[in-house]
Design a protein around this motif. Structure first.
Motif, PDB file in Angstrom:
ATOM      1  N   ARG A   1       9.338  12.394  -1.171  1.00  0.00           N
ATOM      2  CA  ARG A   1       8.969  13.570  -0.384  1.00  0.00           C
ATOM      3  C   ARG A   1       8.805  14.722  -1.364  1.00  0.00           C
ATOM      4  NH1 ARG A   1      12.032  16.138   4.871  1.00  0.00           N
ATOM      5  NH2 ARG A   1      10.126  16.839   5.877  1.00  0.00           N
ATOM      6  N   TYR A   2       7.727  15.482  -1.235  1.00  0.00           N
ATOM      7  CA  TYR A   2       7.440  16.507  -2.228  1.00  0.00           C
ATOM      8  C   TYR A   2       6.642  17.656  -1.633  1.00  0.00           C
ATOM      9  CZ  TYR A   2       3.005  13.961  -2.360  1.00  0.00           C
ATOM     10  OH  TYR A   2       1.825  13.348  -2.023  1.00  0.00           O
ATOM     11  N   ARG A   3       6.663  18.791  -2.347  1.00  0.00           N
ATOM     12  CA  ARG A   3       5.915  19.964  -1.916  1.00  0.00           C
ATOM     13  C   ARG A   3       4.499  19.860  -2.480  1.00  0.00           C
ATOM     14  NH1 ARG A   3       9.112  24.604  -3.538  1.00  0.00           N
ATOM     15  NH2 ARG A   3       8.003  24.427  -5.489  1.00  0.00           N
ATOM     16  N   ARG A   4       3.519  20.198  -1.650  1.00  0.00           N
ATOM     17  CA  ARG A   4       2.125  20.156  -2.077  1.00  0.00           C
ATOM     18  C   ARG A   4       1.945  21.019  -3.327  1.00  0.00           C
ATOM     19  NH1 ARG A   4      -2.967  19.989   1.435  1.00  0.00           N
ATOM     20  NH2 ARG A   4      -1.406  19.620   3.006  1.00  0.00           N
ATOM     21  N   GLY A   5       1.212  20.515  -4.266  1.00  0.00           N
ATOM     22  CA  GLY A   5       0.950  21.261  -5.487  1.00  0.00           C
ATOM     23  C   GLY A   5       1.982  21.056  -6.572  1.00  0.00           C
TER      24      GLY A   5
ATOM     25  N   VAL B   1       0.858  -1.181   0.000  1.00  0.00           N
ATOM     26  CA  VAL B   1       0.000   0.000   0.000  1.00  0.00           C
ATOM     27  C   VAL B   1       0.894   1.230   0.000  1.00  0.00           C
ATOM     28  CG1 VAL B   1      -1.792   1.236   1.284  1.00  0.00           C
ATOM     29  CG2 VAL B   1      -1.720  -1.263   1.358  1.00  0.00           C
ATOM     30  N   VAL B   2       0.543   2.226  -0.820  1.00  0.00           N
ATOM     31  CA  VAL B   2       1.254   3.503  -0.803  1.00  0.00           C
ATOM     32  C   VAL B   2       0.338   4.525  -0.134  1.00  0.00           C
ATOM     33  CG1 VAL B   2       2.324   5.329  -2.160  1.00  0.00           C
ATOM     34  CG2 VAL B   2       2.565   2.936  -2.869  1.00  0.00           C
ATOM     35  N   VAL B   3       0.854   5.155   0.917  1.00  0.00           N
ATOM     36  CA  VAL B   3       0.090   6.109   1.714  1.00  0.00           C
ATOM     37  C   VAL B   3       0.772   7.476   1.623  1.00  0.00           C
ATOM     38  CG1 VAL B   3      -0.742   6.645   4.028  1.00  0.00           C
ATOM     39  CG2 VAL B   3      -0.571   4.264   3.294  1.00  0.00           C
ATOM     40  N   ASP B   4      -0.004   8.516   1.321  1.00  0.00           N
ATOM     41  CA  ASP B   4       0.523   9.878   1.287  1.00  0.00           C
ATOM     42  C   ASP B   4       0.161  10.580   2.590  1.00  0.00           C
ATOM     43  OD1 ASP B   4       1.507   9.666  -1.374  1.00  0.00           O
ATOM     44  OD2 ASP B   4      -0.522   9.901  -2.117  1.00  0.00           O
TER      45      ASP B   4
ATOM     46  N   PRO C   1       3.426  20.793   7.878  1.00  0.00           N
ATOM     47  CA  PRO C   1       2.468  21.817   7.442  1.00  0.00           C
ATOM     48  C   PRO C   1       3.112  23.197   7.440  1.00  0.00           C
ATOM     49  CG  PRO C   1       1.968  21.084   9.674  1.00  0.00           C
ATOM     50  CD  PRO C   1       3.119  20.253   9.195  1.00  0.00           C
ATOM     51  N   ARG C   2       2.802  23.975   6.426  1.00  0.00           N
ATOM     52  CA  ARG C   2       3.337  25.332   6.316  1.00  0.00           C
ATOM     53  C   ARG C   2       2.249  26.278   5.840  1.00  0.00           C
ATOM     54  NH1 ARG C   2       9.021  24.183   3.188  1.00  0.00           N
ATOM     55  NH2 ARG C   2      10.171  23.373   4.966  1.00  0.00           N
TER      56      ARG C   2
ATOM     57  N   SER D   1       3.598  23.289   1.969  1.00  0.00           N
ATOM     58  CA  SER D   1       3.666  22.158   2.905  1.00  0.00           C
ATOM     59  C   SER D   1       4.397  20.988   2.260  1.00  0.00           C
ATOM     60  CB  SER D   1       2.253  21.711   3.294  1.00  0.00           C
ATOM     61  OG  SER D   1       1.607  22.695   4.039  1.00  0.00           O
ATOM     62  N   LEU D   2       5.069  20.186   3.085  1.00  0.00           N
ATOM     63  CA  LEU D   2       5.773  19.007   2.590  1.00  0.00           C
ATOM     64  C   LEU D   2       4.949  17.755   2.860  1.00  0.00           C
ATOM     65  CD1 LEU D   2       9.462  19.697   3.635  1.00  0.00           C
ATOM     66  CD2 LEU D   2       8.416  19.968   1.389  1.00  0.00           C
ATOM     67  N   LEU D   3       4.793  16.941   1.818  1.00  0.00           N
ATOM     68  CA  LEU D   3       4.098  15.673   1.916  1.00  0.00           C
ATOM     69  C   LEU D   3       5.075  14.555   1.592  1.00  0.00           C
ATOM     70  CD1 LEU D   3       1.953  17.867   0.469  1.00  0.00           C
ATOM     71  CD2 LEU D   3       0.461  15.992   1.053  1.00  0.00           C
ATOM     72  N   ALA D   4       4.700  13.338   1.924  1.00  0.00           N
ATOM     73  CA  ALA D   4       5.555  12.195   1.622  1.00  0.00           C
ATOM     74  C   ALA D   4       4.699  10.989   1.274  1.00  0.00           C
ATOM     75  CB  ALA D   4       6.448  11.855   2.800  1.00  0.00           C
ATOM     76  N   SER D   5       5.243  10.127   0.439  1.00  0.00           N
ATOM     77  CA  SER D   5       4.611   8.857   0.100  1.00  0.00           C
ATOM     78  C   SER D   5       5.383   7.745   0.791  1.00  0.00           C
ATOM     79  CB  SER D   5       4.631   8.625  -1.409  1.00  0.00           C
ATOM     80  OG  SER D   5       3.888   9.601  -2.085  1.00  0.00           O
ATOM     81  N   TYR D   6       4.661   6.898   1.488  1.00  0.00           N
ATOM     82  CA  TYR D   6       5.251   5.755   2.176  1.00  0.00           C
ATOM     83  C   TYR D   6       4.725   4.465   1.564  1.00  0.00           C
ATOM     84  CZ  TYR D   6       7.180   8.630   5.898  1.00  0.00           C
ATOM     85  OH  TYR D   6       7.914   9.546   6.601  1.00  0.00           O
TER      86      TYR D   6
END
Length: 59
Positions: free
Chosen positions: A51-55, A13-16, A21-22, A28-33
């Protein structure tokens, strides 16, 4: 959850998730696990794969 796949010994399973939060939200920084579960749904392992920036668009 952005992906689910069946494997021989369970599930992948890939979970984001929101990691940092910014303000404004677009920075904001998000990540996929990637999460591996056995056939009973018990956690076997996990690792951050991105790991990536939202948008931001995928390359």
């Amino acid at each position: 959850m952005s992906a689910v796949g069946r494997e021989d010994d369970g599930w992948c399973v890939v979970v984001d998730v929101l990691e940092l939060p910014r303000i404004p939200d677009t920075t904001s920084l998000l990540a996929s696990y990637e999460v591996r579960l056995d056939q009973d749904g018990e956690l076997m392992e996990y690792r951050r794969v991105r790991r990536y920036r939202r948008g931001s668009a995928d390359e």
